[in-house]
Design a protein around this motif. Structure first.
Motif, PDB file in Angstrom:
ATOM      1  N   GLY A  82       0.850  -1.278  -0.007  1.00 37.66           N
ATOM      2  CA  GLY A  82       0.032   0.193  -0.060  1.00 37.66           C
ATOM      3  C   GLY A  82       0.916   1.204  -0.014  1.00 37.66           C
ATOM      4  O   GLY A  82       0.652   2.143  -0.654  1.00 37.66           O
ATOM      5  N   ARG A  83       1.824   1.287   0.954  1.00 38.49           N
ATOM      6  CA  ARG A  83       2.826   2.292   0.785  1.00 38.49           C
ATOM      7  C   ARG A  83       3.553   2.533  -0.485  1.00 38.49           C
ATOM      8  O   ARG A  83       3.962   3.560  -0.996  1.00 38.49           O
ATOM      9  N   LEU A  84       4.005   1.270  -1.063  1.00 39.24           N
ATOM     10  CA  LEU A  84       4.657   1.248  -2.430  1.00 39.24           C
ATOM     11  C   LEU A  84       3.890   2.013  -3.338  1.00 39.24           C
ATOM     12  O   LEU A  84       4.289   2.905  -4.142  1.00 39.24           O
ATOM     13  N   GLY A  85       2.371   1.640  -3.397  1.00 40.61           N
ATOM     14  CA  GLY A  85       1.486   2.252  -4.408  1.00 40.61           C
ATOM     15  C   GLY A  85       1.488   3.724  -4.268  1.00 40.61           C
ATOM     16  O   GLY A  85       1.494   4.538  -5.096  1.00 40.61           O
ATOM     17  N   ASP A  86       1.331   4.088  -2.856  1.00 35.75           N
ATOM     18  CA  ASP A  86       1.146   5.712  -2.657  1.00 35.75           C
ATOM     19  C   ASP A  86       2.447   6.425  -3.226  1.00 35.75           C
ATOM     20  O   ASP A  86       2.332   7.280  -3.758  1.00 35.75           O
ATOM     21  N   ALA A  87       3.718   5.802  -3.050  1.00 28.60           N
ATOM     22  CA  ALA A  87       4.873   6.576  -3.073  1.00 28.60           C
ATOM     23  C   ALA A  87       5.316   6.476  -4.642  1.00 28.60           C
ATOM     24  O   ALA A  87       5.673   7.273  -5.454  1.00 28.60           O
ATOM     25  N   ARG A  88       5.109   5.107  -5.251  1.00 32.08           N
ATOM     26  CA  ARG A  88       5.679   4.821  -6.756  1.00 32.08           C
ATOM     27  C   ARG A  88       4.444   4.901  -7.723  1.00 32.08           C
ATOM     28  O   ARG A  88       4.868   4.986  -8.931  1.00 32.08           O
ATOM     29  N   GLY A  89       3.436   4.927  -7.416  1.00 32.27           N
ATOM     30  CA  GLY A  89       2.330   4.934  -8.376  1.00 32.27           C
ATOM     31  C   GLY A  89       1.575   3.731  -8.387  1.00 32.27           C
ATOM     32  O   GLY A  89       1.969   2.753  -8.382  1.00 32.27           O
ATOM     33  N   ARG A  90       0.121   4.144  -8.002  1.00 34.71           N
ATOM     34  CA  ARG A  90      -0.703   2.813  -7.830  1.00 34.71           C
ATOM     35  C   ARG A  90      -0.966   1.983  -9.363  1.00 34.71           C
ATOM     36  O   ARG A  90      -0.997   0.898  -8.844  1.00 34.71           O
ATOM     37  N   ARG A  91      -1.065   2.568 -10.411  1.00 35.79           N
ATOM     38  CA  ARG A  91      -1.288   1.811 -11.322  1.00 35.79           C
ATOM     39  C   ARG A  91      -0.004   1.048 -11.818  1.00 35.79           C
ATOM     40  O   ARG A  91      -0.165   0.007 -12.014  1.00 35.79           O
ATOM     41  N   PRO A 206      -5.811   5.264 -13.866  1.00 36.85           N
ATOM     42  CA  PRO A 206      -5.270   6.644 -13.421  1.00 36.85           C
ATOM     43  C   PRO A 206      -3.832   6.746 -13.007  1.00 36.85           C
ATOM     44  O   PRO A 206      -3.417   5.659 -12.286  1.00 36.85           O
ATOM     45  N   ASP A 207      -3.058   7.662 -13.098  1.00 35.44           N
ATOM     46  CA  ASP A 207      -1.853   7.711 -12.624  1.00 35.44           C
ATOM     47  C   ASP A 207      -2.083   8.419 -11.101  1.00 35.44           C
ATOM     48  O   ASP A 207      -3.096   8.663 -10.656  1.00 35.44           O
ATOM     49  N   THR A 208      -0.933   8.154 -10.380  1.00 41.83           N
ATOM     50  CA  THR A 208      -1.115   8.761  -8.794  1.00 41.83           C
ATOM     51  C   THR A 208      -0.193   9.950  -9.011  1.00 41.83           C
ATOM     52  O   THR A 208       1.013   9.860  -8.951  1.00 41.83           O
ATOM     53  N   PRO A 209      -0.819  11.265  -8.895  1.00 36.62           N
ATOM     54  CA  PRO A 209      -0.195  12.358  -8.885  1.00 36.62           C
ATOM     55  C   PRO A 209       0.925  12.829  -7.834  1.00 36.62           C
ATOM     56  O   PRO A 209       1.933  13.451  -8.302  1.00 36.62           O
ATOM     57  N   SER A 210       0.626  12.168  -6.880  1.00 33.62           N
ATOM     58  CA  SER A 210       1.658  12.285  -5.765  1.00 33.62           C
ATOM     59  C   SER A 210       2.922  11.274  -5.823  1.00 33.62           C
ATOM     60  O   SER A 210       3.774  11.547  -4.961  1.00 33.62           O
ATOM     61  N   ALA A 211       3.040  10.630  -6.621  1.00 31.47           N
ATOM     62  CA  ALA A 211       3.798   9.514  -6.858  1.00 31.47           C
ATOM     63  C   ALA A 211       5.500  10.290  -6.825  1.00 31.47           C
ATOM     64  O   ALA A 211       5.305  11.134  -7.896  1.00 31.47           O
TER      65      ALA A 211
END
Length: 499
Positions: A82-91, A206-211
């Motif tokens: 979950g943390r990896l997705g928030d940081a590097r991008g969920r997609r 979608p991309d994760t803008p905060s990645a």
């Protein structure tokens, strides 16, 4: 590249979308299919165990690892993923997990030995742990308001359906492909779904803008390693009970306790530092939270092990086909799915007593299933077990979703993600522990004409886990009532009013 459904807020997090992404419902469909696959593999494999045992000459311990290893690997990677997705991008993490899951499924289907299959299942569990946290995070990113509630409701329905159809679908696949090689198609069925999902995910998610960049300390590798080693060491003497003779193996329980104590010490040290702990110990100061986590760990230890021993008993003990065994277990899953909606709707009115009622029904239903085996021995046992398992399933639907609502009710919003991930981790670790413990008792009792006795003993352990969860729930109800009486007494005390 997929259009972003959200933009980065001032604090670097995902803010509400500037405008709804017109493809959000199609993207949700991709997420739901992927979630269906990962959760289906928790239950679909159970009916394939006897075929795997014959096809690969698999020892009992490896059969347990095929099921519990998947659950354990799945659970340990939920929070870091979950943390990896928030940081590097969920997609990106979702697609990585999906590709790995598809390849691991192919490796499972092509397995030439039980060791090969166990390793592939562990990789499958890790990849499932990569996928699952991204689904809930993407729902939060793509939807808001009433749409978000609807999307989460659809995801909850998929969870229930995947559990319900798992044994039945597995039985159908083995029936069509044959008992000798049919178990391989239980894994191969993921291949077309995985490929289609991967292609659609690349286009629609979608991309994760905060990645941005991710640091190793954000994933707490030391915490993950200590927790995994502790739980693995705890499971080993149970899973290997038949292979490791002598009492020396039970010393591993003391080593497991030391590793888990080291894990708690490390997590306490991480709290307040730059390292983000796997387990936020501050959450366990909330009584309803830690009681709810303990309850669900014990419940999953009891209810997931039911499918494990029941399919083995029906197929290996009574000569049922995989399809017949799947049909026999289906009442539990259908009952659970039928009452899950009721539980979610009425938990606000009844609170924890609703969970208590559900656990009572599960315990009574399992006890009834054990009695049915003796009342109607032989080939009719599957029919006799249907009604008790339905009762147990109806109770089960009043446990999982209501407990999740109550457990997270008093958790601060800024810790909701960590709290939910920890709760899911407890579920998967509980499943692994339950299958190991129940399987050890079950296989110790199996012998000539001893399948019914082995099933009895296995169910006793399952019921013991459920009763332990019931005690926790009852204690929570009693504590809540005492707190309510104290609050009422304070509000009506004249001396306090004058003060």
């Amino acid at each position: 590249m997929a259009q972003s459904a959200a933009h980065s807020g001032p604090g670097g997090g995902d803010a509400a979308p500037a405008g709804p992404d017109p493809r959000r419902w199609k993207a949700l469909g991709v997420c739901l299919v992927a979630g269906f696959m990962t959760l289906l593999d928790v239950s679909i494999v159970n009916v394939a165990l006897p075929s795997i045992r014959e096809g690969l000459d698999t020892p009992a311990s490896d059969l347990q690892w095929v099921v519990s290893g998947y659950a354990l690997a799945f659970g340990l990677f939920l929070i870091p993923s979950g943390r990896l997705g928030d940081a590097r991008g969920r997609r990106a993490v979702f697609m990585t997990g999906l590709a790995l899951f598809t390849l691991a499924s192919a490796a499972c289907g092509a397995a030439q030995s039980s060791t090969w299959l166990v390793v592939a299942r562990l990789v499958q569990g890790v990849s499932g742990g990569l996928i699952s946290p991204q689904i809930s995070a993407l729902i939060q990113q793509m939807f808001s308001g009433r749409e978000r509630g609807r999307a989460f409701g659809m995801f909850g329905t998929v969870v229930g359906i995947s559990t319900a159809v798992g044994p039945l679908l597995g039985g159908l696949l083995i029936q069509v492909a044959g008992s000798a090689e049919g178990w391989r198609w239980v894994f191969y069925v993921n291949l077309p779904l995985g490929v289609v999902c991967f292609l659609l995910a690349r286009r629609l998610l979608p991309d994760t803008p905060s990645a941005g960049r991710v640091r190793p300390r954000d994933l707490d590798p030391v915490g993950v390693l200590l927790l995994g080693a502790g739980v693995l060491t705890l499971l080993l003497p149970f899973v290997q009970a038949q292979q490791w003779t002598g009492d020396g193996k039970w010393l591993l329980i003391a080593l497991a306790a030391a590793l888990l104590a080291a894990f708690v010490g490390w997590e306490a040290r991480c709290t307040g530092s730059r390292t983000h702990p796997v387990l936020d110990l501050a959450l366990f100061r909330v009584r309803s939270y830690w009681l709810g986590c303990l309850l669900i760990l014990l419940y999953f230890a009891g209810f997931t092990s039911i499918f494990f021993v029941t399919t083995l008993y029906l197929q290996s003990g009574l000569g049922y086909s995989a399809l017949q065994a799947g049909l026999s277990i289906t009442p539990f899953a259908l009952g659970s799915g039928a009452t899950a909606f009721v539980g979610g709707r009425f938990v606000g009115r009844f609170g924890r007593p609703l969970v208590v009622a559900g656990l009572v029904m599960v315990a009574l239903g399992l006890a009834g299933a054990a009695y049915a085996v003796h009342l109607v021995p032989g080939g009719g046992a599957g029919w006799a077990m249907a009604a008790p398992l339905l009762i147990a399933g109806l109770g089960g639907g009043l446990v999982i979703a209501p407990n999740q609502t109550l457990t997270l009710a008093e958790v601060p919003v800024d810790r909701a993600g960590s709290a939910g991930g920890t709760l899911q981790t407890g579920q998967r670790v509980g499943s692994a522990i339950g299958i190991a413990a129940v399987g050890a008792v079950f296989f110790a009792q199996v012998g000539p004409d001893g399948w019914a006795t082995a099933y009895d003993h296995g169910l006793i352990v399952s019921v013991a886990f459920v009763l332990a969860a019931l005690i926790v729930a009852a204690a929570d109800v009693a504590a809540g009532r005492r707190r309510g009486r104290r609050t009422e007494k304070k509000s009506t005390d004249p001396s306090r009013s004058r003060a």
